[in-house]
Scaffold this active site. Sequence first.
Site, mmCIF file in Angstrom:
data_model
loop_
_atom_site.group_PDB
_atom_site.id
_atom_site.type_symbol
_atom_site.label_atom_id
_atom_site.label_comp_id
_atom_site.label_asym_id
_atom_site.label_seq_id
_atom_site.Cartn_x
_atom_site.Cartn_y
_atom_site.Cartn_z
ATOM 1 N N SER A 29 -14.858 3.866 30.928
ATOM 2 C CA SER A 29 -14.299 3.040 32.106
ATOM 3 C C SER A 29 -13.466 2.080 31.693
ATOM 4 O O SER A 29 -13.281 1.617 30.591
ATOM 5 C CB SER A 29 -15.567 2.425 32.690
ATOM 6 N N SER A 30 -12.536 1.398 32.601
ATOM 7 C CA SER A 30 -11.361 0.593 32.257
ATOM 8 C C SER A 30 -12.137 -0.818 32.053
ATOM 9 O O SER A 30 -11.687 -1.845 31.307
ATOM 10 C CB SER A 30 -10.464 0.667 32.992
ATOM 11 N N CYS A 31 -13.296 -1.017 32.272
ATOM 12 C CA CYS A 31 -14.163 -2.257 32.211
ATOM 13 C C CYS A 31 -14.610 -2.554 31.009
ATOM 14 O O CYS A 31 -15.201 -3.369 30.695
ATOM 15 C CB CYS A 31 -15.083 -2.472 33.419
ATOM 16 N N LYS A 67 -21.028 1.559 28.417
ATOM 17 C CA LYS A 67 -19.879 2.618 28.215
ATOM 18 C C LYS A 67 -19.475 2.212 26.595
ATOM 19 O O LYS A 67 -19.013 3.348 26.052
ATOM 20 C CB LYS A 67 -19.079 2.461 29.189
ATOM 21 N N TYR A 72 -22.975 -2.856 32.346
ATOM 22 C CA TYR A 72 -22.205 -1.459 32.538
ATOM 23 C C TYR A 72 -21.420 -1.194 31.296
ATOM 24 O O TYR A 72 -21.495 -0.219 30.705
ATOM 25 C CB TYR A 72 -21.734 -1.470 33.966
ATOM 26 N N HIS A 117 -17.258 0.791 45.562
ATOM 27 C CA HIS A 117 -16.004 0.065 45.051
ATOM 28 C C HIS A 117 -14.918 -0.173 46.211
ATOM 29 O O HIS A 117 -15.358 0.062 47.458
ATOM 30 C CB HIS A 117 -15.301 1.017 44.178
HETATM 31 P P1 GDP Z 1 -13.975 -4.084 40.098
HETATM 32 O O1 GDP Z 1 -12.600 -3.096 40.017
HETATM 33 O O2 GDP Z 1 -14.912 -3.799 38.901
HETATM 34 O O3 GDP Z 1 -13.745 -5.507 40.303
HETATM 35 O O4 GDP Z 1 -14.695 -3.446 41.479
HETATM 36 P P2 GDP Z 1 -14.545 -3.316 42.934
HETATM 37 O O5 GDP Z 1 -13.552 -2.072 43.374
HETATM 38 O O6 GDP Z 1 -15.845 -3.349 43.547
HETATM 39 O O7 GDP Z 1 -13.633 -4.386 43.288
HETATM 40 C C1 GDP Z 1 -12.275 -4.591 43.330
HETATM 41 C C2 GDP Z 1 -11.725 -5.985 44.060
HETATM 42 O O8 GDP Z 1 -11.606 -5.567 45.340
HETATM 43 C C3 GDP Z 1 -12.568 -7.192 43.621
HETATM 44 O O9 GDP Z 1 -11.733 -8.116 43.642
HETATM 45 C C4 GDP Z 1 -13.194 -7.112 44.900
HETATM 46 O O10 GDP Z 1 -13.512 -8.329 45.217
HETATM 47 C C5 GDP Z 1 -12.325 -6.705 45.975
HETATM 48 N N1 GDP Z 1 -12.696 -6.134 47.205
HETATM 49 C C6 GDP Z 1 -12.231 -6.734 48.397
HETATM 50 N N2 GDP Z 1 -13.056 -6.124 49.447
HETATM 51 C C7 GDP Z 1 -14.067 -5.672 48.861
HETATM 52 C C8 GDP Z 1 -15.076 -4.554 49.567
HETATM 53 O O11 GDP Z 1 -15.300 -4.396 50.503
HETATM 54 N N3 GDP Z 1 -15.874 -4.092 48.580
HETATM 55 C C9 GDP Z 1 -15.503 -4.153 47.405
HETATM 56 N N4 GDP Z 1 -16.552 -3.555 46.404
HETATM 57 N N5 GDP Z 1 -14.665 -4.947 46.764
HETATM 58 C C10 GDP Z 1 -13.773 -5.541 47.425
#
Ligand code: GDP
Length: 326
Positions: A121-123, A154, A150, A193
């Site tokens: 994963s990129s994280c 990975k 996580y 996500h």
């Molecule tokens: P990340 O890439 O590991 O941070 O995972 P996410 O896909 O959960 O979140 C990506 C970004 O989208 C973060 O800055 C979240 O705060 C934002 N975000 C905005 N709205 C939402 C939502 O409804 N769900 C999630 N999961 N993220 C959101």
Amino acid sequence: MTVIKMAKIGSVPIFSEAKIYVAGHRGLVGGAIIRRLKKAGCKNLLTRSLGQLDLRDQGAVARFFRREQPDYVFLAAARVGGIRANSTFPAQFIYENLMIEANIIHQAYLHGVKKLLFLGSSCIYPKFAPQPMKEEYLLDGKLEPTNEPYAVAKIAGIKMCQAYNRQYGTCFISVMPTNLYGPRDNFDLLDSHVIPALMRKVHLARMSGAPEMVVWGSGSPRREFLYVDDLADACLFVMEHYQESEIINVGVGQDLTIRELAEMMARVTGFTGRLRFDPSQPDGTPRKLLDVSRLTALGWQAKVPLEAGLRSTYQWFRRSRWARQG
Ligand code: GDP
């Protein structure tokens, strides 16, 4: 002499007679890899659901490999989730991922698997890594705290593959996909996500006639998104063309802000209400963009533009059980 028949799709020849195990075939990534392998003419595909085989169980995984003896393995099974799920269930994220990887990688070695592809994963990259992130930035700095357990699991999977290659001469490769989306994703509002979460929120807002939709955080973090069928295509490509222990990034090479993503989502789904940003929710890492020059140099590039990928995901979503749930 056994003749290995080659099926050829695009530039990716695949051993159509080989026994290929896809771990995690019911998930977003595993499902896409299965579709892509079938398209390439692969007939001898091996899959097990969680009810049939618990990958966290060392004895069960050992018995499965002893009985089935796969030639190739795509390790797409993982406990995954969005920013909130990672912070809420850190113990499950580290334990389950470590167990799944350790069991499969070790059994693949014991049973002479010809090649294994591990999905990272990129994280795994440091929170403040220079952008775009090159493969060599791995372990160069502190991780993003919201998904550190996580990411550590990975990274352990990557290091296992590299250590087994070094000590035992295996061919275990690791790909690092950027944020993924597509059909069969998890659309749970709290644990998913950002793309599936926003898609479902838009849908619910439209059904209830709500004037606004809530977007978590400030809207300023930047993310890169890859359509899962593109990832599956890249996985087959690297299975065929890449034999190095060094990890390899898979992405589109472009990112956008969460605000821009939410606006695009509204456009794709026909949502005309307001977007309201909720700063009480975490932003996570400020930017996550992969440097994809290593993969590009090998001759692979993503094909599906974000807006087209969102449209086809939305088409799938509208027919799925998620669209019927309130
Ligand atoms: P990340 O890439 O590991 O941070 O995972 P996410 O896909 O959960 O979140 C990506 C970004 O989208 C973060 O800055 C979240 O705060 C934002 N975000 C905005 N709205 C939402 C939502 O409804 N769900 C999630 N999961 N993220 C959101």
